[in-house]
Design an enzyme around this catalytic site. Structure first.
Site, short mmCIF file in Angstrom:
data_model
loop_
_atom_site.label_atom_id
_atom_site.label_comp_id
_atom_site.label_asym_id
_atom_site.label_seq_id
_atom_site.Cartn_x
_atom_site.Cartn_y
_atom_site.Cartn_z
N ASP A 258 42.48 -8.34 -38.70
CA ASP A 258 43.14 -7.04 -38.73
C ASP A 258 42.20 -6.03 -39.39
OD1 ASP A 258 44.91 -4.90 -38.90
OD2 ASP A 258 45.91 -5.69 -40.68
N ASP A 262 47.83 -3.25 -40.67
CA ASP A 262 49.19 -3.37 -40.14
C ASP A 262 49.63 -4.82 -39.97
OD1 ASP A 262 47.77 -4.19 -37.92
OD2 ASP A 262 48.65 -2.73 -36.54
N ASP A 266 43.18 -7.05 -34.30
CA ASP A 266 42.91 -6.00 -33.31
C ASP A 266 41.46 -6.04 -32.86
OD1 ASP A 266 41.54 -4.77 -35.52
OD2 ASP A 266 43.43 -3.84 -36.14
N ASP A 335 41.13 -12.84 -20.44
CA ASP A 335 42.20 -13.75 -20.05
C ASP A 335 43.11 -13.03 -19.07
OD1 ASP A 335 43.96 -15.88 -19.99
OD2 ASP A 335 43.86 -16.21 -22.15
N GLU A 478 43.02 -22.33 -15.55
CA GLU A 478 43.89 -23.25 -16.28
C GLU A 478 44.74 -23.99 -15.25
OE1 GLU A 478 47.22 -23.20 -19.86
OE2 GLU A 478 47.23 -21.63 -18.34
N HIS A 552 44.89 -21.85 -27.87
CA HIS A 552 46.02 -21.15 -28.45
C HIS A 552 47.36 -21.84 -28.15
CE1 HIS A 552 45.76 -19.86 -24.33
NE2 HIS A 552 47.00 -19.41 -24.39
N ASP A 553 47.38 -22.79 -27.23
CA ASP A 553 48.61 -23.50 -26.86
C ASP A 553 48.69 -24.90 -27.45
OD1 ASP A 553 49.78 -21.49 -25.34
OD2 ASP A 553 48.78 -22.10 -23.50
#
Length: 783
Positions: A258, A262, A266, A335, A478, A552-553
């Site tokens: 970040d 916030d 980002d 992605d 994927e 990420h999964d």
């Protein structure tokens, strides 16, 4: 792309066309960017080690070695070790070649590169026509053709004739017999057989389906584009598959860094960490979605493909990321979600207005009545896969969240919209694409078919032809349902679909058969080895593997298959050694290089993932105990991978100065990037060494894989072998010492890397110990 890489720097003068350069580098790594020029170049290594890549093939230059780079060949050189002393000599090829080559370059090669055809398909003997034009023998021109285009002259002429015939079939009503004659064929039956062999249908059937979208291209003609210029560019591209040598780093932007306090990662935060990634040694960033999105599924529900989600930044920030990454030799792989959109996308908002709306057929609809579903298909995230829209009296199909309606790939307008969007991003600077759940696009819900639908590869070939093949892209699909044979299609070396595919067979080995991912069983080592060996051997020289254990999964691999307690560092390094020693492109998920672990929050209220929350609710309703469900979440939840990146021991791990969107793993005080970069034996520096080894030793890229000790339940060991080098990879998957007699056979080899600090001799592997041993004297040892 090829012509953009031409070096514009002048070499020599008219009076003295020979140029000599002396490069002496000490103490830091460097790389001369990929380029080509019109001059012949000779590279001579005086001292040190120099990595030289010529047309996609990597070589290690040691003192006394010399390399010759032909005019027009893409090449680069550099050194990760830092210290090297070498000379380069450049001069025009004409000083050592016959003028006949110059004539062919000017009159044949250059026009073909630019797409200007020089021979007529109508002439019966086009080879003779070409030979007469240049006053040369057919044998000489054929050899020249093969050298420059990697197809024979006769193959090119056949292609030219068939393309001419295909155009006549599309544009005229001329009888097939006359088209055969006009295309240089004297035998009509032979013409029909050749046409059908190449395009999969007869000329008459092709005429009835003039779009040609579904044509199956086979054999060598399937690797040839519609102009000679494209043939040449494809040939050059195949020789320069940079992604075969690359290492990719995945960033989940919401949790990476970040920049404005916030609490949400980002794009400016990513830019601020590019030097960290450059230090690690990666070549490309796989960036999870940053498009505008309601964030129902953390960005995989896209409401505008051509805008940036404001919480991540602006389009100007994205353009700066492209530019800053490029300065550091890093490409950005975006992605893409092409199976579905958000229900807030303008297409879907229009589609819901009426059945006659032009956008209605952009999605998959079925008539029906409320409460009576078209069939009993369920969404991946739980619940029915159909959602009722009362104002239309129809259901729409969604394989994932109810807010992620599936796109209708049967509609050519949908495909065209997606292709134009991809080309737009390519112009912006994207270096590649990861295609989310791409094996789902050809679904046939009425038949309950979701992945690997009958038209899947037809759609993918068109997608590639219309987009990716127009640039020097890395592409990975994927595909949870991929098998090795299917993966050969995805990653065919002809580039007709993708560079490679993400398959998940190995990842599912610790899931109870016939049950959900939450139902776990201990990993069977023998099955794991045989599974990975199958993929290595099946795709050898026929496709390309993606090497990964995290994303990420998925939960953190050190917690899953390693030991995230006493042997966290050792097991993290061991798993990396096992994976990076294989053939394929390695992927590192953010924090993997630090040995980040799974997290265990006390309450379900502390979790964010929609899949996790839905599963908790469903299992409670089925009678599971909360404690039992939480154990499954600790082991399998996608949120394990989505806790913020741990940069330092400061508050919130240095991720944000504000309140993070998702809690940081409490162990950030001892597991973080700052600590890792201050410890020369850290997981971070071990990954850096593995990456360096891969870049400096071609056997990592090209070597043949052979599994050893296949029935051993504790040791994973294999060899990789190429023409010059053989290496042994040996990894102990347990927390106990294990004897490995193979080490006695390799005692005279050189230890390239080991995950313990001391080089203890003998044939006993310590807990989670891993080692790579090589046999070639000219291989650089990671240090």
């Amino acid at each position: 792309m090829y012509f953009e890489l031409k070096e514009n720097k002048p070499h020599g003068t008219k009076d003295d066309p020979f140029s000599t350069y002396h490069i002496k580098n000490e103490g830091r790594s460097f790389q001369i960017p990929v380029h080509w020029h019109d001059e012949l170049e000779i590279i001579y290594v005086k001292s040190g080690f120099l990595t030289v890549s010529i047309s996609g093939e990597n070589y290690i230059g040691t003192p006394g070695n010399a390399f010759v780079v032909s005019p027009g060949n893409l090449h680069f050189m550099g050194s990760q070790t830092g210290t090297v002393d070498y000379f380069t000599f450049l001069f025009p090829l004409k000083y050592i070649s016959f003028c006949i080559n110059d004539m062919l370059d000017d009159k044949l090669l250059e026009p073909l590169k630019n797409g200007h055809l020089m021979i007529s398909p109508q002439v019966k003997d086009t080879a003779k026509e070409l030979c007469e034009q240049f006053h040369l023998s057919e044998k000489y021109i054929s050899r020249y053709f093969k050298e420059h285009f990697h197809i024979t002259l006769s193959q090119y002429i056949t292609h030219l004739r068939l393309e001419h015939a295909k155009q006549l079939l599309q544009d005229t009503d001329t009888p097939v017999t006359e088209i055969a004659m006009q295309s240089g064929y004297q035998n009509v039956s032979y013409f029909i057989r050749s046409f059908k062999k190449t395009y999969g249908v007869s000329p008459l059937k092709y005429r009835k389906n003039k779009s040609g979208i579904w044509l199956e291209r086979r054999g060598y003609l399937g690797r040839i584009r519609k102009s000679a210029g494209e043939i040449s560019r494809m040939s050059m591209g195949n020789k320069n598959k940079w992604w075969r040598n690359a290492v990719v780093y995945q960033i989940y932007p919401k949790s990476f860094q970040d920049s404005d306090g916030d609490g949400i990662g980002d794009i400016p935060g990513i830019i601020s960490r590019l030097d960290y990634l450059k230090k690690l040694g990666i070549d490309a960033i796989w960036l999870s979605p940053v498009y505008r999105s309601p964030q129902d599924d953390n960005g995989y529900d896209i409401s505008d493909y051509q805008d940036i989600e404001p919480m991540f930044g602006t389009m100007e920030d994205m353009e700066q990321l492209f530019a800053e990454a490029k300065k550091r030799g890093i490409r950005i792989m975006m992605d893409l979600v092409l199976n579905h959109t958000s229900d807030e996308h303008r297409w879907f908002l229009e589609a819901k207005k009426s059945k006659d709306n032009p956008y209605h057929d952009y999605y998959v609809w079925r008539d029906g009545e409320e409460g009576v579903y078209p069939n009993d298909m369920n969404s991946v995230f739980g619940g029915p896969a159909w959602e009722w829209v009362p104002e239309l009296g129809q259901y729409y199909f969604h394989q994932f969240s109810v807010k992620q309606p599936d796109l209708n790939w049967e509609n050519p307008k949908v495909r065209r919209e997606l292709y134009d969007m991809i080309l737009w991003w390519m112009e912006k600077g994207a270096g590649g694409f990861r295609l989310d759940v791409i094996d789902q696009i050809a679904k046939e819900p009425d038949l309950k078919i979701t992945n690997n639908g009958p038209k899947l590869h037809e759609f993918l070939r068109e997608l590639s032809r219309e987009t990716f093949q127009k640039g020097d892209m890395i592409t990975v699909g994927e595909a949870w349902g991929a098998t090795p044979e299917i993966a050969k299609k995805y990653s065919n070396p002809d580039g007709s679909e993708f560079s490679m595919v993400f398959q998940f067979e190995h990842i599912m080995l610790d899931q109870e058969e016939g049950k959900e991912k939450w139902d776990t069983i201990p990993l069977n080592m023998v099955k794991l080895k045989k599974c990975l060996a199958k993929w290595q051997n099946t795709l050898y020289q026929t496709g390309w593997n993606s090497l990964f254990m995290n994303n990420h999964d998925l939960p953190r691999i050190v917690s899953r298959w390693g030991n995230d307690g006493k042997y966290r560092k050792e097991s993290a390094k061991m798993l990396a050694t096992m994976l990076h020693g294989m053939q394929g492109t390695p992927y590192i998920y953010q924090g993997e290089e630090l040995g980040m672990t799974n997290v265990q929050f006390d309450s379900i209220e502390e979790y964010e993932d929609i899949e996790t929350l839905n599963m908790y609710k469903e299992r409670l309703e089925k009678g599971y105990q909360p404690e039992e469900i939480m154990q499954s979440i600790y082991a399998r939840s996608r949120d394990n991978a989505r806790t913020p990146m741990q940069w330092s021991g400061e508050k919130n791990g240095g991720f944000t100065t504000g309140e993070p969107w998702f809690a940081v793993n409490p162990n950030y005080t001892r597991i973080n990037a700052k600590e890792a970069q201050e410890d020369e034996n850290s997981v971070f520096y071990y990954y850096q060494k593995l990456i360096r080894l891969r870049k400096e030793n071609p056997v990592f890229v090209d070597g043949k894989f052979d599994l050893l000790l296949p029935e051993d339940e504790k040791i994973f060991t294999y060899t990789r072998t190429d023409e010059h080098t053989k290496m042994l990879v040996c990894a102990n998957f347990t927390d106990e010492e294990v004897s490995c007699p193979l080490l006695d056979e390799w005692k005279d080899g050189e230890v390239w890397i080991r995950n313990y600090e001391d080089d203890r001799e003998g044939n006993v592997l310590r807990p989670y110990e891993a080692v790579i041993i090589g046999t070639a004297a000219n291989i650089v040892k990671a240090g």
